[in-house]
Enzyme design. Structure first.
Site, PDB file in Angstrom:
ATOM      1  N   CYS A  84       0.783  -1.212  -0.050  1.00 23.58           N
ATOM      2  CA  CYS A  84      -0.208  -0.014  -0.148  1.00 23.58           C
ATOM      3  C   CYS A  84       0.772   1.329  -0.046  1.00 23.58           C
ATOM      4  O   CYS A  84       0.341   2.310   0.046  1.00 23.58           O
ATOM      5  CB  CYS A  84      -0.947   0.078   1.189  1.00 23.58           C
ATOM      6  SG  CYS A  84       0.013  -0.477   2.695  1.00 23.58           S
ATOM      7  N   CYS A 208     -11.622  -0.994   4.467  1.00 18.32           N
ATOM      8  CA  CYS A 208     -11.319  -0.255   3.252  1.00 18.32           C
ATOM      9  C   CYS A 208     -12.292  -0.871   2.000  1.00 18.32           C
ATOM     10  O   CYS A 208     -12.204  -1.882   1.792  1.00 18.32           O
ATOM     11  CB  CYS A 208      -9.974   0.037   2.890  1.00 18.32           C
ATOM     12  SG  CYS A 208      -9.017   0.469   3.948  1.00 18.32           S
TER      13      CYS A 208
END
Lengths: 322, 126
Positions: A84, A208
């Site tokens: 990420c 998320c």
């Protein structure tokens, strides 16, 4: 060592764009950044591009040159993959390259395409950022990894699912002001608490969303900005990267993320006297991978500090101290 | 697929002869390793894995990857075994009876979806 200015920025709307290719997403962000910057095409010396799961989502490796073409550039192009933090690392390398004097103009950014895969495939794709032998084979998904940390956190520091629900409520409220946000819908604490469990104690609104999107920034040296009279009032005054053991089981603390709080690493931090300084702690600003838009489980995190000042300001003397 | 070092380690656990790697400073790690991930020491020796461990954290996963489609919901836990921590799927213990501090032993079972070997934690009495 020169300072680094942000000459232009571009962003797609984050959301579900399953029909759009990664190169089209990045092209939108990159061209917006280039137009914002107004820098001559021939002056771009590097593209530093972050992407995590392109091989899985689009069967596309070697994305650097693909994305340079998409951005309309003819320059060396390098892809960074760091889960990420991929685009955050690309940004950091762009800053370091300009600071070193090796380049005056660099395009940095990232892209992730995920919604062309189903939820199960995305779950599998994101999981490859975990340790394959010791975590993925034991059923660790990415929400699962955060869930392991969340439960350890509750045990060490207190808190419960309702506390997490308030974070989701706050995030959704903030998104109402952001045209680029994926969801424009306020939720309540009860909505979050009653949503389906993903990996206990985390439920839907703690995890998320699966997101497609891209972003790009044009970074230039102080000297270049002044020579070309660019309207580039924001400087990058620091950049840091922290690391940790890859697998949770190899970390001394399951409830802490020391990589996220390690101080900026020299030589990319330069003291600057600026009227305003704020931290920009999320690599996800340039990388839409769902895994990291919450506190960072990643073994690699990046931060950048930026400050605003007048476009024509001379570099302060203190900036040369490192 | 063969994963030399890891496969032998898993087979040893299945045989009840689990081990970990210890460096001269006492740090623990799991194979395959050529140096200690904590201090870099290159002298690693195999030491017997303690018979039982303690669950440090766990999650019940409801949204699995395809490789665990037939397992879900399943409980994945991290448990400490002396100087190392292991990550495995909890078997033979209902999810609502798993808790921090639960004492478990370690074994190897089969992933119900893929048929591959799976590190599992089993209830153990002290």
């Amino acid at each position: 060592m020169t300072d680094v200015r942000i000459a232009g920025v571009g962003l797609t709307k984050f959301g579900s764009h399953p029909e759009r290719t990664g190169r089209d997403l990045f092209a939108e962000a990159a061209l917006a950044a280039r137009e914002d910057a107004g820098v001559s095409r021939d002056d771009y010396e590097e593209l530093f591009y972050g992407n995590f799961m392109g091989e899985l989502a689009e069967k596309q490796g070697h994305q650097g040159p693909v994305m340079a073409e998409a951005a309309g550039l003819d320059c060396p192009a390098t892809r960074y993959e760091q889960a990420c933090a991929s685009a955050g690392v690309a940004f950091r390398q762009a800053v370091a390259t300009i600071r070193s004097g090796a380049a005056d103009v660099v395009l940095a950014g990232g892209m992730e395409r995920m919604n062309n895969l189903g939820t199960a495939e995305v779950t599998q794709s994101l999981a490859i950022a975990a340790d394959e032998l010791f975590e993925v084979r034991a059923g660790v998904t990415f929400p699962g990894a955060y869930a392991l940390m969340a439960r350890a956190y509750f045990d060490a520091f207190g808190g419960d699912s309702e506390d997490l629900a308030h974070i989701a409520v706050k995030n959704h409220a903030n998104a109402m002001q952001n045209d680029y946000a994926q969801f424009h819908r306020e939720i309540t604490v009860d909505d979050a608490l009653e949503s389906p469990v993903v990996a206990d104690p985390l439920s839907l609104y703690d995890a998320c969303p699966i997101t497609d999107g891209a972003s790009a920034v044009v970074l230039v040296s102080d000297d270049y900005a002044e020579r070309h009279g660019l309207d580039a009032p924001v400087s990058v005054t620091g950049s840091g990267q922290g690391g940790d053991k890859a697998a949770l089981q190899d970390r001394p603390h399951l409830a802490r993320t020391p990589a996220a709080t390690k101080p900026p690493t020299p030589p990319t931090q330069t003291p600057v006297s600026a009227p305003t300084t704020w931290t920009w702690p999320r690599s996800t600003t340039a990388s839409p991978s769902p895994r990291c838009s919450r506190s960072n489980r990643s073994a690699s995190t990046t931060t950048a500090k930026v400050s605003a000042r007048p476009p024509a300001a001379r570099r302060p003397a203190t900036a040369t101290s490192r | 697929m063969t994963d030399t070092g890891y496969d032998e380690w898993l087979a040893a656990i299945a045989d009840g002869e689990g081990y970990y790697l210890a460096c001269p400073d006492g740090h623990g790690s799991l194979p395959p390793r050529r140096s200690c991930p904590h201090c870099g020491a290159a002298e690693l020796t195999e030491e017997p894995l303690p018979a039982t461990g303690e669950i440090l954290t766990f999650t019940e996963v409801h949204v699995p990857a395809p490789d665990f489609a037939d397992e879900a919901p399943y409980v994945t836990a991290i448990a400490s075994f002396g100087p190392v921590k292991l990550t495995g799927v909890v078997r033979d213990l209902p999810a609502d009876e798993v808790d921090l501090g639960t004492t478990v032993s370690v074994g190897v079972d089969e992933n119900a979806t893929t048929g591959e070997s799976l590190l599992v934690f089993l209830p153990a009495s002290e």
